[in-house]
Design a protein around this motif. Structure first.
Motif, PDB file in Angstrom:
ATOM      1  N   ASN A  38      44.115  69.844  20.557  1.00  0.00           N
ATOM      2  CA  ASN A  38      42.677  69.561  20.657  1.00  0.00           C
ATOM      3  C   ASN A  38      41.827  70.714  20.169  1.00  0.00           C
ATOM      4  OD1 ASN A  38      43.226  67.076  21.656  1.00  0.00           O
ATOM      5  ND2 ASN A  38      42.431  67.420  23.706  1.00  0.00           N
ATOM      6  N   ALA A  39      42.409  71.920  20.148  1.00  0.00           N
ATOM      7  CA  ALA A  39      41.675  73.102  19.664  1.00  0.00           C
ATOM      8  C   ALA A  39      41.797  73.138  18.137  1.00  0.00           C
ATOM      9  CB  ALA A  39      42.229  74.371  20.294  1.00  0.00           C
ATOM     10  N   ARG A  40      41.027  72.308  17.474  1.00  0.00           N
ATOM     11  CA  ARG A  40      41.103  72.218  16.015  1.00  0.00           C
ATOM     12  C   ARG A  40      40.367  73.369  15.338  1.00  0.00           C
ATOM     13  NH1 ARG A  40      39.664  66.281  14.060  1.00  0.00           N
ATOM     14  NH2 ARG A  40      40.411  67.210  12.116  1.00  0.00           N
ATOM     15  N   GLY A  41      39.393  73.927  16.028  1.00  0.00           N
ATOM     16  CA  GLY A  41      38.668  75.064  15.472  1.00  0.00           C
ATOM     17  C   GLY A  41      39.484  76.341  15.601  1.00  0.00           C
ATOM     18  N   VAL A  42      39.627  77.068  14.505  1.00  0.00           N
ATOM     19  CA  VAL A  42      40.400  78.314  14.497  1.00  0.00           C
ATOM     20  C   VAL A  42      39.499  79.435  13.977  1.00  0.00           C
ATOM     21  CG1 VAL A  42      42.423  79.519  13.606  1.00  0.00           C
ATOM     22  CG2 VAL A  42      42.559  77.072  14.116  1.00  0.00           C
ATOM     23  N   GLN A  70      29.799  68.955   5.423  1.00  0.00           N
ATOM     24  CA  GLN A  70      30.724  67.844   5.232  1.00  0.00           C
ATOM     25  C   GLN A  70      32.148  68.359   5.402  1.00  0.00           C
ATOM     26  OE1 GLN A  70      29.700  66.394   1.304  1.00  0.00           O
ATOM     27  NE2 GLN A  70      31.231  67.656   0.339  1.00  0.00           N
ATOM     28  N   TRP A  71      33.016  67.427   5.798  1.00  0.00           N
ATOM     29  CA  TRP A  71      34.354  67.829   6.195  1.00  0.00           C
ATOM     30  C   TRP A  71      35.386  67.129   5.319  1.00  0.00           C
ATOM     31  CZ3 TRP A  71      33.895  71.657   9.775  1.00  0.00           C
ATOM     32  CH2 TRP A  71      32.651  71.770  10.388  1.00  0.00           C
ATOM     33  N   SER A  72      36.578  66.989   5.793  1.00  0.00           N
ATOM     34  CA  SER A  72      37.651  66.408   4.983  1.00  0.00           C
ATOM     35  C   SER A  72      37.236  65.026   4.484  1.00  0.00           C
ATOM     36  CB  SER A  72      38.932  66.298   5.804  1.00  0.00           C
ATOM     37  OG  SER A  72      39.345  67.574   6.243  1.00  0.00           O
ATOM     38  N   GLU A  73      37.511  64.822   3.186  1.00  0.00           N
ATOM     39  CA  GLU A  73      37.231  63.549   2.518  1.00  0.00           C
ATOM     40  C   GLU A  73      35.751  63.189   2.556  1.00  0.00           C
ATOM     41  OE1 GLU A  73      39.746  60.626   4.231  1.00  0.00           O
ATOM     42  OE2 GLU A  73      41.609  61.601   3.582  1.00  0.00           O
ATOM     43  N   GLY A  74      34.906  64.186   2.687  1.00  0.00           N
ATOM     44  CA  GLY A  74      33.471  63.969   2.615  1.00  0.00           C
ATOM     45  C   GLY A  74      32.836  63.438   3.874  1.00  0.00           C
ATOM     46  N   HIS A  75      33.582  63.406   4.994  1.00  0.00           N
ATOM     47  CA  HIS A  75      33.005  62.903   6.241  1.00  0.00           C
ATOM     48  C   HIS A  75      31.885  63.822   6.712  1.00  0.00           C
ATOM     49  CE1 HIS A  75      35.878  59.728   6.568  1.00  0.00           C
ATOM     50  NE2 HIS A  75      36.914  60.552   6.637  1.00  0.00           N
ATOM     51  N   ARG A  76      30.846  63.209   7.258  1.00  0.00           N
ATOM     52  CA  ARG A  76      29.692  63.964   7.747  1.00  0.00           C
ATOM     53  C   ARG A  76      29.782  64.257   9.233  1.00  0.00           C
ATOM     54  NH1 ARG A  76      26.479  66.308   3.788  1.00  0.00           N
ATOM     55  NH2 ARG A  76      26.518  64.967   1.947  1.00  0.00           N
ATOM     56  N   GLN A  77      30.558  63.474   9.951  1.00  0.00           N
ATOM     57  CA  GLN A  77      30.649  63.670  11.393  1.00  0.00           C
ATOM     58  C   GLN A  77      31.462  64.918  11.703  1.00  0.00           C
ATOM     59  OE1 GLN A  77      32.212  60.323  13.490  1.00  0.00           O
ATOM     60  NE2 GLN A  77      31.840  61.196  15.515  1.00  0.00           N
ATOM     61  N   ILE A  78      30.926  65.745  12.597  1.00  0.00           N
ATOM     62  CA  ILE A  78      31.598  66.998  12.942  1.00  0.00           C
ATOM     63  C   ILE A  78      32.884  66.685  13.699  1.00  0.00           C
ATOM     64  CG2 ILE A  78      31.401  69.159  14.224  1.00  0.00           C
ATOM     65  CD1 ILE A  78      28.380  68.983  13.834  1.00  0.00           C
ATOM     66  N   PRO A  79      34.028  67.173  13.225  1.00  0.00           N
ATOM     67  CA  PRO A  79      35.278  66.916  13.954  1.00  0.00           C
ATOM     68  C   PRO A  79      35.267  67.648  15.291  1.00  0.00           C
ATOM     69  CG  PRO A  79      35.653  68.447  12.149  1.00  0.00           C
ATOM     70  CD  PRO A  79      34.246  67.965  12.010  1.00  0.00           C
ATOM     71  N   PRO A  80      35.798  67.038  16.322  1.00  0.00           N
ATOM     72  CA  PRO A  80      35.757  67.675  17.647  1.00  0.00           C
ATOM     73  C   PRO A  80      36.788  68.784  17.776  1.00  0.00           C
ATOM     74  CG  PRO A  80      36.918  65.599  17.785  1.00  0.00           C
ATOM     75  CD  PRO A  80      36.426  65.712  16.369  1.00  0.00           C
ATOM     76  N   SER A  81      36.446  69.788  18.546  1.00  0.00           N
ATOM     77  CA  SER A  81      37.386  70.837  18.937  1.00  0.00           C
ATOM     78  C   SER A  81      37.086  71.168  20.389  1.00  0.00           C
ATOM     79  CB  SER A  81      37.245  72.075  18.040  1.00  0.00           C
ATOM     80  OG  SER A  81      38.200  73.065  18.389  1.00  0.00           O
ATOM     81  N   VAL A  82      37.515  70.257  21.229  1.00  0.00           N
ATOM     82  CA  VAL A  82      37.233  70.376  22.663  1.00  0.00           C
ATOM     83  C   VAL A  82      38.519  70.138  23.432  1.00  0.00           C
ATOM     84  CG1 VAL A  82      34.807  69.701  22.480  1.00  0.00           C
ATOM     85  CG2 VAL A  82      36.552  67.942  22.764  1.00  0.00           C
ATOM     86  N   CYS A  83      38.639  70.802  24.557  1.00  0.00           N
ATOM     87  CA  CYS A  83      39.832  70.614  25.385  1.00  0.00           C
ATOM     88  C   CYS A  83      39.832  69.228  25.993  1.00  0.00           C
ATOM     89  CB  CYS A  83      39.885  71.675  26.489  1.00  0.00           C
ATOM     90  SG  CYS A  83      41.350  71.545  27.539  1.00  0.00           S
ATOM     91  N   SER A  84      38.697  68.811  26.485  1.00  0.00           N
ATOM     92  CA  SER A  84      38.581  67.487  27.099  1.00  0.00           C
ATOM     93  C   SER A  84      37.311  66.833  26.584  1.00  0.00           C
ATOM     94  CB  SER A  84      38.518  67.602  28.622  1.00  0.00           C
ATOM     95  OG  SER A  84      39.658  68.270  29.126  1.00  0.00           O
ATOM     96  N   PHE A  85      37.427  65.559  26.285  1.00  0.00           N
ATOM     97  CA  PHE A  85      36.271  64.837  25.780  1.00  0.00           C
ATOM     98  C   PHE A  85      35.327  64.497  26.934  1.00  0.00           C
ATOM     99  CE2 PHE A  85      39.437  64.132  22.497  1.00  0.00           C
ATOM    100  CZ  PHE A  85      38.703  64.418  21.354  1.00  0.00           C
TER     101      PHE A  85
END
Length: 910
Positions: A292-296, A523-538
């Motif tokens: 879940n910790a996608r941010g590095v 923008q993120w992978s494949e041009g997505h605009r939604q910020i990918p989550p990097s949270v321990c719990s949603f």
């Protein structure tokens, strides 16, 4: 000569101590001891190295000499101090200092009539080697004792005094600056770095002579914390290259995030200086232990960044990790070369800077002929143009072409200004402005250096450095705080590949003490605009509370506020008040719907139908009896008690409508009164009848004297006395507890709160209801007992047999009623079932009475009027004879005629 160095050092320190006021003998002793150690261990080794390998340095003459430290070469392989030449970080930065010196020396308004010179050394990107080189800067401050040295002719030797370095520009790497700063501060030589960003260098107690024109990593770490929070992340991992830069950067990030709160570190890993094969695969595997910790957050050198990206691709994790890179990544293409898809979406930070056009023109014009002052320029030339210069005694490599000298930078080779060029220029200018201000204060109106500036005090120069404030080469202000740090100004980049006309790094924001970022432009992978989550719990859904994971404030489990609980706050579920139920989203409570038994309900239709039918039949019988009031059958039935009994039956049917009607004070009062009264009237009348028959029958066995109280008037009096007990009890109840309505929220409160209902009802509990009926049930049981006792009466004698069958059936009905009524106490339909059961049971018992006692009589009256004629009147004597014969027959049953065969006419007029 080396044997005299300690003595010379002591002489130098004594001379310095006498020249400076305020120094105690204790300080002198400490200085002497420290320099003794320094010279014994470091200087001999350095000098030995210099004797064996002539040090390479650039010497530019001037009235005032500045030192320069640049990583001209990379670290050498094992056993060698220096390796390959570094074109950008080495030569570009070095040339930036030379360019700045040229600009200053040609500026009549800055240090007029004073020329700045330089002594520039190569650190070879190694802290220990840089320390050895930097000792060159302090040689002039060491006064050597040459009194016992003589030339061969006996004269004093002439020893050239090394130039004095008043300040040092550099170094580049933080580890190198830390090592050098420890030496320079001993000799009070100010130092201005153009690239060292380690937070520990902000310690003004340990590195008081160190300043820098780049902001420290603590600012950078703060900016990265702000970026992470702006992206909505609260669970990230950190990755640092081993060394001062990486480790101190991550430490600053962790410290700031801890102080800010709301941000947790999932993994914190260090990349070794010399990573073993497979080391980066292990790092990526460990990062995936907390997926879940996608941010590095990465503070690492270019090589380590590239290896991390390569390992992520090998693990098939392209697009999973979202990197936030420090200024070592910045806007460089080299760390992401061939791994652009893995790096897509990476957010990087870089001190705000600009390309210096004047330096580009200067550097592009450099050639072997006009740049001989740079002793490493020939090596740069060979590397940049991939050619080989001919040197005496050295054979030309046949695989490399020969340099012609006509090559041109930017034309025959790629050229892009190195990012820290601006800061090198600003560092030199900061030193020049400090010297200029000092010159104006110490030498007002003097052309050139006056006597007071001849021996520049390092601490005094440091004060002037810390007070400079001017517009730098990029037009931004250059100034220092009390710790020697420059203000934090950063550009925020994101590496974008898709949906852009020019893939690459795009500026998405700035940070100057606070963050300004355009999330819409990201923008993120494949041009997505939604910020990918990097949270321990949603985030928990509405109606769910957070159950925190111990020790990890960013992690929690979501628990539904079940049952009759609602979400009071983020961490708490509370029970709704008894008269309320949770809202559908369980974020609050709402009033529980209130219901009552409706007329159209199936539970009401059947009782109402039976009651209406019963009332119609009862009224029909009453009307028939009134119409044929003086006929023998009506008179034989006991007109007075019959009307009383039929009234009770009518009230029994009527109670059904009161039980279904909407509760109110009046309805509740009539419920109390009539619920038991109808049955009380009915069974009081029946009990009086059966008792009369029983007493007549029993008296006839004993004597010919009739029993007392068998006249109609006596029967009515007995009946009303029995009824009065019920009425008296009800009115006492009225006085103690006035009738009123209540809303019962407990009765219909199933596990599913959506089905909960408040029931509007009268204040009659199950117990009070049974108490209300108990007297009537007592009368019913007593009547049944008398009916059993009167079973021997001949079937044509009055109504003993019909009353007996009525009571037996009624008892069966009420025996069935009890388990149904109390067995449904836990049912969600309790009120409906119990109301229906009670009303149906009462209607059935009334119907049994009608069917057994009055329907046959009405049938004869209506359809067989010929039988409704008066028979011969019998005296009480005939009753006695019938009783005697009945007894005799019962004793001799089994022989002769059956009991039913003895026909005795009843006295229908009794």
């Amino acid at each position: 000569m080396t044997s005299h160095f300690p003595t010379s050092l002591l002489h130098h320190r004594q001379h310095t101590a006498s020249r400076r006021q305020g120094w105690s003998s204790h300080h002198s002793t400490a200085w002497s001891r420290l320099f003794w150690v320094l010279w014994v261990w470091l200087i001999p080794a350095t000098w030995a190295h210099q004797h064996s390998h002539q040090p390479h340095s650039i010497k530019i003459p001037g009235d005032i000499t500045l030192g320069g430290l640049f990583p001209v070469h990379s670290k050498g392989p094992s056993g060698l101090p220096c390796g390959e030449i570094k074109k950008e970080k080495g030569i570009h930065r070095l040339e930036a200092m030379l360019y700045a010196l040229d600009q200053i020396n040609s500026d009549p308004g800055l240090l007029p009539n004073i020329t700045l010179g330089a002594r520039i050394l190569d650190t070879c990107s190694r802290d220990t080697y840089a320390l050895e080189q930097s000792l060159t800067f302090v040689q002039a401050l060491i006064q050597k004792d040459t009194s016992d040295i003589r030339c061969s002719n006996g004269e004093q030797p002439i020893i050239r005094k090394p130039e004095r370095v008043v300040g040092v520009i550099g170094a580049s790497a933080s580890s190198v600056s830390i090592m050098v700063a420890n030496v320079l501060r001993l000799f009070e030589i100010p130092q201005i770095s153009y690239a060292s960003t380690a937070p520990e260098l902000s310690d003004n107690n340990r590195y008081d002579f160190f300043s820098r024109v780049v902001p420290p990593d603590s600012y950078q770490a703060q900016a990265m914390v702000d970026i992470v929070k702006a992206l909505g992340w609260n669970y990230v991992s950190t990755l640092a290259s081993e060394g001062n830069y990486g480790e101190s950067g991550v430490d600053a990030f962790v410290q700031i995030s801890r102080e800010a709160g709301g941000l947790c570190i999932a993994q914190s890993m260090k990349i070794p200086r010399d990573p073993k094969p497979g080391e980066f695969d292990k790092i990526v595997k460990r990062l995936m232990e907390t997926p879940n910790a996608r941010g590095v957050i990465i503070f690492a050198n270019e090589d380590d960044i590239k290896q991390v990206l390569e390992a992520a691709r090998k693990a098939n994790l392209t697009g999973h990790f979202k990197f936030v890179g420090s200024d070592s990544w910045g806007a460089k293409n080299s760390p992401i070369l061939d791994h652009e898809d893995v790096a897509e979406g990476a957010v990087t930070i870089l001190p705000k800077r600009a390309s210096i056009d004047g330096f580009d023109q200067y550097f592009i014009s450099r050639s072997l002929e006009n740049n001989r002052r740079n002793i490493w320029f020939a090596e740069f030339w060979e590397d940049d143009f991939r050619c080989k210069l001919t040197r005496p005694g050295i054979k030309l490599d046949p695989e490399k072409k020969k340099c012609t000298g006509n090559e041109r930078i930017g034309r025959d080779s790629l050229y892009e200004q190195e990012g820290k060029v601006q800061f090198v220029i600003d560092a030199v200018y900061a030193m020049a402005h400090a010297l200029h201000n000092m010159h104006q204060d110490l030498c007002p109106g003097a052309a050139g250096i006056c006597e007071k500036m001849d021996s520049v005090e390092g601490r005094s120069l440091l004060t002037y450095i810390r007070n400079v404030n001017f517009n730098g080469s990029a037009g931004t202000g250059v100034l220092f705080n009390e710790n020697g740090d420059a203000p934090g100004r950063y550009d925020i980049f994101q590496y974008q590949m898709t949906n852009t006309s020019n893939p690459g790094y795009k500026v998405i924001g700035q940070w100057t003490n606070n963050l300004r970022i355009n999330v819409e432009e990201m923008q993120w992978s494949e041009g997505h605009r939604q910020i990918p989550p990097s949270v321990c719990s949603f985030p928990c859904q509405p109606g769910e509370r957070k159950k925190m994971v111990k020790g990890v404030p960013c992690c929690w489990h979501c628990e539904l506020c079940d049952g009759y609980h609602y979400q009071a706050d983020e961490f708490t579920c509370e029970t709704c008040p008894f008269d309320m139920q949770p809202a559908p989203n369980r974020t609050g409570c709402r009033p529980t719907p209130i219901i009552k038994l409706e007329w159209h309900s199936p539970w009401a239709v059947v009782p109402v139908f039976l009651a209406i039918l019963g009332i119609i039949v009862t009224l029909s019988i009453i009307i028939t009896f009134i119409r044929f009031n003086d006929t023998p059958i009506v008179r034989a039935a006991g007109r007075e008690l019959s009307y009383v009994l039929l009234t009770g039956i009518f009230l029994i049917y009527l109670i059904t409508f009161l039980m279904i009607a909407e509760p109110g004070a009046v309805v509740c009062a009539f419920r109390r009164l009539l619920l038991g009264l109808g049955m009380c009237i009915t069974y009081s009348a029946m009990l009086t009848k059966t008792n009369r028959i029983y007493r007549i029958f029993e008296q006839g066995k004993k004597s010919v004297t009739p029993p007392k109280f068998i006249s109609p008037t006596s029967q009515l009096v007995i009946t009303f006395i029995l009824i009065s007990f019920q009425v008296l009890g009800v009115f006492i109840w009225f006085g103690v507890v006035p009738p009123h309505t209540i809303v019962d929220y407990e009765e219909l409160r199933p596990p599913n709160p959506e089905l909960a209902r408040g029931i509007l009802k009268c204040d009659m509990s199950d117990l009070s209801l049974i108490c209300c009926l108990s007297y009537s049930i007592l009368l019913m049981v007593t009547c049944t007992v008398y009916a059993v006792k009167s079973r021997g009466v001949p079937e044509t004698f009055n109504e003993a047999k019909p009353i007996g069958f009525t009571m037996y059936t009624t008892c069966i009905v009420w025996l069935a009623f009890v388990p149904i009524f109390f067995g449904t106490a836990q049912s969600t339909e309790k009120m409906f079932i119990q109301t229906t059961t009670l009303t149906v049971s009462m209607s059935l018992s009334a119907s049994v009475s009608l069917g057994m006692l009055y329907i046959p009589k009405v049938y004869i009256i209506i359809f067989h009027p010929e039988q409704n004629v008066q028979k011969r009147k019998r005296s009480f004597k005939s009753v006695v004879q019938a009783a005697t014969m009945s007894t005799h027959i019962s004793q001799n049953s089994g022989g002769g005629k059956q009991n039913g065969e003895t026909k005795i006419e009843p006295d229908r007029l009794q």
